[in-house]
Design a protein around this motif. Structure first.
Motif, PDB file in Angstrom:
ATOM      1  N   GLY A  52      86.328 108.453  39.769  1.00 30.28           N
ATOM      2  CA  GLY A  52      87.340 107.447  40.058  1.00 30.28           C
ATOM      3  C   GLY A  52      87.170 106.757  41.395  1.00 30.28           C
ATOM      4  N   MET A  53      86.408 107.365  42.325  1.00 32.67           N
ATOM      5  CA  MET A  53      86.282 106.838  43.674  1.00 32.67           C
ATOM      6  C   MET A  53      85.122 105.858  43.770  1.00 32.67           C
ATOM      7  SD  MET A  53      88.673 108.140  45.643  1.00 32.67           S
ATOM      8  CE  MET A  53      89.672 107.669  44.235  1.00 32.67           C
ATOM      9  N   GLY A  54      85.316 104.663  43.288  1.00 34.87           N
ATOM     10  CA  GLY A  54      84.283 103.645  43.409  1.00 34.87           C
ATOM     11  C   GLY A  54      84.369 102.925  44.740  1.00 34.87           C
ATOM     12  N   ALA A  55      83.547 101.883  44.886  1.00 34.86           N
ATOM     13  CA  ALA A  55      83.518 101.126  46.139  1.00 34.86           C
ATOM     14  C   ALA A  55      84.840 100.426  46.420  1.00 34.86           C
ATOM     15  CB  ALA A  55      82.386 100.104  46.090  1.00 34.86           C
ATOM     16  N   TRP A  56      85.687 100.297  45.395  1.00 36.17           N
ATOM     17  CA  TRP A  56      86.991  99.654  45.598  1.00 36.17           C
ATOM     18  C   TRP A  56      87.816 100.357  46.672  1.00 36.17           C
ATOM     19  CZ3 TRP A  56      91.348 102.608  44.761  1.00 36.17           C
ATOM     20  CH2 TRP A  56      91.177 103.784  44.014  1.00 36.17           C
ATOM     21  N   ILE A  57      87.579 101.664  46.886  1.00 35.43           N
ATOM     22  CA  ILE A  57      88.402 102.375  47.871  1.00 35.43           C
ATOM     23  C   ILE A  57      88.106 101.924  49.300  1.00 35.43           C
ATOM     24  CG2 ILE A  57      88.566 104.404  46.371  1.00 35.43           C
ATOM     25  CD1 ILE A  57      86.703 105.853  48.335  1.00 35.43           C
ATOM     26  N   LEU A  58      86.965 101.263  49.523  1.00 34.15           N
ATOM     27  CA  LEU A  58      86.655 100.751  50.854  1.00 34.15           C
ATOM     28  C   LEU A  58      87.335  99.412  51.115  1.00 34.15           C
ATOM     29  CD1 LEU A  58      82.833 101.573  51.070  1.00 34.15           C
ATOM     30  CD2 LEU A  58      84.792 103.002  51.717  1.00 34.15           C
ATOM     31  N   PHE A  59      87.878  98.794  50.078  1.00 25.71           N
ATOM     32  CA  PHE A  59      88.510  97.489  50.207  1.00 25.71           C
ATOM     33  C   PHE A  59      90.025  97.549  50.033  1.00 25.71           C
ATOM     34  CE2 PHE A  59      84.144  96.676  49.006  1.00 25.71           C
ATOM     35  CZ  PHE A  59      83.783  95.600  49.799  1.00 25.71           C
ATOM     36  N   ALA A  60      90.476  98.077  48.872  1.00 27.23           N
ATOM     37  CA  ALA A  60      91.893  97.952  48.519  1.00 27.23           C
ATOM     38  C   ALA A  60      92.832  98.813  49.366  1.00 27.23           C
ATOM     39  CB  ALA A  60      92.081  98.237  47.030  1.00 27.23           C
ATOM     40  N   PRO A  61      92.637 100.148  49.466  1.00 27.53           N
ATOM     41  CA  PRO A  61      93.593 100.937  50.260  1.00 27.53           C
ATOM     42  C   PRO A  61      93.689 100.518  51.734  1.00 27.53           C
ATOM     43  CG  PRO A  61      92.298 102.368  48.838  1.00 27.53           C
ATOM     44  CD  PRO A  61      91.673 101.016  48.782  1.00 27.53           C
ATOM     45  N   PRO A  62      92.555 100.221  52.422  1.00 27.69           N
ATOM     46  CA  PRO A  62      92.703  99.761  53.808  1.00 27.69           C
ATOM     47  C   PRO A  62      93.473  98.444  53.917  1.00 27.69           C
ATOM     48  CG  PRO A  62      90.448 100.503  53.407  1.00 27.69           C
ATOM     49  CD  PRO A  62      91.123 100.443  52.079  1.00 27.69           C
ATOM     50  N   GLU A  63      93.265  97.542  52.941  1.00 26.14           N
ATOM     51  CA  GLU A  63      93.991  96.265  52.984  1.00 26.14           C
ATOM     52  C   GLU A  63      95.486  96.491  52.773  1.00 26.14           C
ATOM     53  OE1 GLU A  63      94.071  91.906  50.753  1.00 26.14           O
ATOM     54  OE2 GLU A  63      92.404  93.287  50.416  1.00 26.14           O
ATOM     55  N   GLY A  79      99.775 106.754  42.785  1.00 26.60           N
ATOM     56  CA  GLY A  79      99.332 106.113  41.557  1.00 26.60           C
ATOM     57  C   GLY A  79      97.914 106.508  41.167  1.00 26.60           C
ATOM     58  N   SER A  80      97.054 106.737  42.151  1.00 21.21           N
ATOM     59  CA  SER A  80      95.676 107.135  41.871  1.00 21.21           C
ATOM     60  C   SER A  80      95.586 108.580  41.400  1.00 21.21           C
ATOM     61  CB  SER A  80      94.809 106.949  43.124  1.00 21.21           C
ATOM     62  OG  SER A  80      94.789 105.591  43.519  1.00 21.21           O
ATOM     63  N   LEU A 185      80.300 112.303  49.230  1.00 23.72           N
ATOM     64  CA  LEU A 185      81.210 111.238  49.649  1.00 23.72           C
ATOM     65  C   LEU A 185      82.307 111.768  50.570  1.00 23.72           C
ATOM     66  CD1 LEU A 185      84.256 110.847  48.126  1.00 23.72           C
ATOM     67  CD2 LEU A 185      82.770 110.524  46.158  1.00 23.72           C
ATOM     68  N   LEU A 186      82.729 113.030  50.370  1.00 20.71           N
ATOM     69  CA  LEU A 186      83.723 113.610  51.277  1.00 20.71           C
ATOM     70  C   LEU A 186      83.146 113.773  52.680  1.00 20.71           C
ATOM     71  CD1 LEU A 186      85.385 116.318  48.989  1.00 20.71           C
ATOM     72  CD2 LEU A 186      86.414 114.178  49.785  1.00 20.71           C
ATOM     73  N   VAL A 187      81.903 114.246  52.768  1.00 23.09           N
ATOM     74  CA  VAL A 187      81.248 114.426  54.067  1.00 23.09           C
ATOM     75  C   VAL A 187      81.035 113.077  54.751  1.00 23.09           C
ATOM     76  CG1 VAL A 187      79.128 115.169  55.207  1.00 23.09           C
ATOM     77  CG2 VAL A 187      80.146 116.597  53.417  1.00 23.09           C
ATOM     78  N   LEU A 188      80.484 112.109  54.006  1.00 29.15           N
ATOM     79  CA  LEU A 188      80.212 110.797  54.585  1.00 29.15           C
ATOM     80  C   LEU A 188      81.496 110.089  54.992  1.00 29.15           C
ATOM     81  CD1 LEU A 188      77.381 109.500  52.223  1.00 29.15           C
ATOM     82  CD2 LEU A 188      77.160 110.098  54.638  1.00 29.15           C
ATOM     83  N   LEU A 189      82.529 110.209  54.162  1.00 25.37           N
ATOM     84  CA  LEU A 189      83.796 109.563  54.490  1.00 25.37           C
ATOM     85  C   LEU A 189      84.383 110.156  55.761  1.00 25.37           C
ATOM     86  CD1 LEU A 189      86.029 107.584  53.736  1.00 25.37           C
ATOM     87  CD2 LEU A 189      87.048 109.376  52.321  1.00 25.37           C
ATOM     88  N   ALA A 190      84.323 111.471  55.897  1.00 21.48           N
ATOM     89  CA  ALA A 190      84.829 112.108  57.112  1.00 21.48           C
ATOM     90  C   ALA A 190      84.052 111.635  58.336  1.00 21.48           C
ATOM     91  CB  ALA A 190      84.736 113.628  56.976  1.00 21.48           C
ATOM     92  N   LEU A 191      82.724 111.554  58.212  1.00 25.86           N
ATOM     93  CA  LEU A 191      81.884 111.111  59.326  1.00 25.86           C
ATOM     94  C   LEU A 191      82.191 109.673  59.714  1.00 25.86           C
ATOM     95  CD1 LEU A 191      79.410 111.364  61.234  1.00 25.86           C
ATOM     96  CD2 LEU A 191      77.980 110.670  59.300  1.00 25.86           C
ATOM     97  N   MET A 265      94.258 111.845  46.233  1.00 25.92           N
ATOM     98  CA  MET A 265      95.366 111.468  47.114  1.00 25.92           C
ATOM     99  C   MET A 265      94.948 111.489  48.575  1.00 25.92           C
ATOM    100  SD  MET A 265      98.883 113.161  45.621  1.00 25.92           S
ATOM    101  CE  MET A 265      99.837 112.349  46.898  1.00 25.92           C
ATOM    102  N   LEU A 266      94.214 112.515  48.968  1.00 25.32           N
ATOM    103  CA  LEU A 266      93.782 112.622  50.360  1.00 25.32           C
ATOM    104  C   LEU A 266      92.849 111.485  50.751  1.00 25.32           C
ATOM    105  CD1 LEU A 266      93.175 116.487  50.613  1.00 25.32           C
ATOM    106  CD2 LEU A 266      95.062 115.168  51.618  1.00 25.32           C
ATOM    107  N   VAL A 267      91.902 111.160  49.867  1.00 29.38           N
ATOM    108  CA  VAL A 267      90.935 110.097  50.164  1.00 29.38           C
ATOM    109  C   VAL A 267      91.645 108.749  50.299  1.00 29.38           C
ATOM    110  CG1 VAL A 267      89.004 108.785  49.227  1.00 29.38           C
ATOM    111  CG2 VAL A 267      88.952 111.270  49.159  1.00 29.38           C
TER     112      VAL A 267
END
Length: 463
Positions: A52-63, A79-80, A185-191, A265-267
Motif C-alpha cells: 500500500g505504501m507507494g510513492a504517493w506517500i511522499l506527496f499527499a500526506p506531507p501536503e 483512513g489508510s 522502506l522503514l529504514v530509509l524513511l527513518a534516515l 498509520m505510523l508511516v
C-alpha cells in the motif's frame, strides 16, 4: 553524479529482481495467484505495508499536513489503516465461505450473483489501473526532481524489473520482495526523515509564524473525506484480498492485518508531520506544493541518493502487487486463463499503463472518480456479510450511492449537469459532499431493503 544515480537505481532494481526470482511456486495457476495457506503473520504484515505504501506517500500526506493540519493527517492515517482492520474482520468469514477462493469478486458472485460481481470487478479494475499509472508517473517525477535524469528511464526500468519477477514467480515473488522492501522502506524513511528534520532545525520565519493555521472545521472535513475515500477504495484492491488466502491460517491473517495497519498509520503520521514541519519553517513548498522535497532541498546533498532509492522501493513494492492483482482479477473473471496466459496478461496490461505514465499527466482526477465510485458500492458490498442482505438490496444500494454522489452538486449548482461535474472533481481536489452523499445514500437504501418494516399481525377472525 547522474551516472552514480542511475547505477543506484539499477542496483536496487536488480536486488529486487534477484529476490523475486528466488521465489518458487509448486506449479499451477492457483499457487501462482494465491500462494495458498503459506504465509506467516509477519510476512503478511510487511507485505500489507509495502503493497500500500507507494510513492504517493511522499506527496499527499506531507501536503495535507502542510496545508490542513494535524487533524487531517490523523484522518489520513486512520483512513489508510482502516482497510486492514476491515480485512481482519471480513477476511476470515470470506475465507471460510470460499476456502478455494481467489478474489473478492467471487464472494460477490456467491452472495449476489454474476451481475453484481461484474460491477465490483469493473470498480476494482478501474481503481487498480489508476493506482498503477499514478505510481509509475510519480517515480518518473521523483527521478527528474531529485537527479535531473529523464523520468522515462525509471518508469521503464521499474515496469520491466517488476515484470521479470512477477511473471516468473507470481504472488510468491511479490510476497518475498515485499518482506525486504517493507523493512528497507522503514529504514530509509527513518534516515531521510531524521536528516531532513535536522536540516530544517531553527526558528520559523516571520512569514510562517504569521500564517493563519487551518480551522478545526477544515481539518475535520478533510479528515472525514480522506477516511471515506481511502477506506472505500482500498477495499477494492485485489492485491489485499489475494493475501487473505495466502495466509497460513486465520490467526496469521489477523496478525498480518493488524501489523500492516499499525505500521501504515505510523508511516502516514510521520510523513504528514514532515509536511507540518516544512510549513512551520516557512520553506518554499513549490507549485504544485511538495513539502517533503522542500525539506530535502535544505538537507545535505548525500541524502538525495537514499531518498531516490526510497522512492524506487515504494513504487516497486506497490507495482508488483498491482501486477499480480490485475492478473488474479482477470483469471477469476474469465475462468479460462492458464499459467502461460496469466504471464502474458501481466505483460499486456502494463503496456497502456506505461504509455500513460510516460506522458507525465496528472491522474489525480481519475483517481478521485475511481475512489468515489468505490464509495458508492462499499456498503452494499459489506452487507454481503449479513444473512439478511439480498441481491436487490445490494444493487439498489449501489444505484442510490451513485445518486447520492451527484445530489450535492445538483443542490448547489441547480442542475444535473452541475451535479455530474461536481462529482467528477474538476479541480482535482477531494471534496466531502460527493463522498458523504454516496456513503449515506447507499447505506440508507441498503439497510432499508435489507431490513423490511414489520408486518402488522392480522386480527383473528371471530368465532
Amino acid at each position: 553524479m547522474q551516472t552514480l544515480t542511475m547505477a543506484a537505481i539499477a542496483a536496487a532494481l536488480l536486488i529486487f529482481v534477484l529476490l523475486g526470482l528466488r521465489a518458487r511456486h509448486p506449479g499451477g495457476l492457483d499457487d501462482y495467484l494465491t500462494a495458498r495457506n503459506s504465509q506467516t503473520g509477519l510476512t503478511l504484515g510487511l507485505s500489507f505495508l509495502a503493497s500500500g505504501m507507494g510513492a504517493w506517500i511522499l506527496f499527499a500526506p506531507p501536503e495535507v499536513g502542510a496545508f490542513v493540519g494535524p487533524v487531517a493527517v490523523a484522518g489520513y492515517a486512520l483512513g489508510s489503516a482502516l482497510p486492514f482492520a476491515l480485512l481482519a474482520w471480513m477476511g476470515p468469514t470470506i475465507r471460510r465461505r470460499l476456502a478455494q477462493g481467489r478474489s473478492l469478486t467471487e464472494f460477490a458472485a456467491e452472495r449476489f450473483g454474476n451481475g453484481f460481481r461484474r460491477w465490483i470487478g469493473v470498480l476494482s479494475l478501474l481503481y487498480m489501473l489508476c493506482f498503477l499509472a499514478a505510481e509509475l508517473t510519480a517515480v518518473g517525477a521523483i527521478t527528474a526532481l531529485l537527479s535531473g535524469i529523464d523520468g522515462a528511464f525509471t518508469i521503464a526500468a521499474v515496469a520491466a524489473a517488476t515484470l521479470v519477477y512477477t511473471m516468473a514467480g507470481g504472488l510468491r515473488a511479490s510476497l518475498i520482495t515485499d518482506r525486504w522492501q517493507g523493512g528497507l522502506l522503514l529504514v530509509l524513511l527513518a534516515l531521510v526523515a531524521l536528516a531532513a528534520l535536522m536540516a530544517a532545525a531553527g526558528d520559523a520565519t516571520a512569514e510562517a509564524a504569521s500564517a493563519a493555521p487551518p480551522s478545526a472545521a477544515t481539518g475535520l472535513t478533510v479528515a472525514l473525506t480522506l477516511v471515506i475515500a481511502v477506506t472505500a477504495a482500498n477495499l477494492f484492491h485485489q492485491g489485499y484480498w489475494q493475501r487473505v488466502w495466502a495466509a497460513a491460517d486465520i490467526p496469521a491473517l489477523r496478525r498480518g492485518a493488524l501489523l500492516g495497519g499499525i505500521a501504515t498509520m505510523l508511516v502516514i503520521g510521520v510523513l504528514g508531520g514532515l509536511g507540518l514541519v516544512a510549513a512551520g519553517r516557512g520553506l518554499e513548498l513549490g507549485n504544485p506544493p511538495i513539502p517533503f522535497f522542500a525539506l530535502l532541498a535544505e538537507a545535505p546533498a548525500w541524502l538525495t541518493l537514499p531518498a531516490l532509492v526510497l522512492g524506487i522501493t515504494l513504487v516497486a513494492s506497490s507495482v508488483d502487487t498491482l501486477q499480480n492483482a490485475l492478473v488474479s482479477l482477470g483469471a477469476s473473471e474469465t475462468g479460462r486463463l492458464g499459467l502461460r496466459g496469466a504471464r502474458v496478461l501481466t505483460a499486456l496490461l502494463m503496456l497502456p499503463v506505461v504509455l500513460l505514465a510516460l506522458q507525465q499527466v496528472s491522474v489525480l482526477r481519475l483517481f478521485l472518480i475511481a475512489d468515489l465510485l468505490c464509495a458508492t458500492a462499499v456498503v452494499p458490498l459489506l452487507s454481503a456479510l449479513f444473512h439478511r442482505a439480498s441481491t436487490k438490496a445490494a444493487v439498489l444500494g449501489c444505484l442510490a450511492g451513485v445518486v447520492g454522489a451527484i445530489i450535492p452538486g445538483v443542490v448547489t449548482g441547480g442542475s444535473l449537469a452541475a451535479g455530474l461535474l461536481a462529482a467528477s472533481f474538476p479541480a482535482a481536489t477531494p471534496t466531502l459532499a460527493p463522498f458523504l452523499g454516496a456513503l449515506v445514500a447507499s447505506s440508507l437504501v441498503t439497510a432499508a431493503v435489507m431490513v423490511p418494516l414489520p408486518v402488522s399481525r392480522r386480527r383473528s377472525a371471530p368465532d
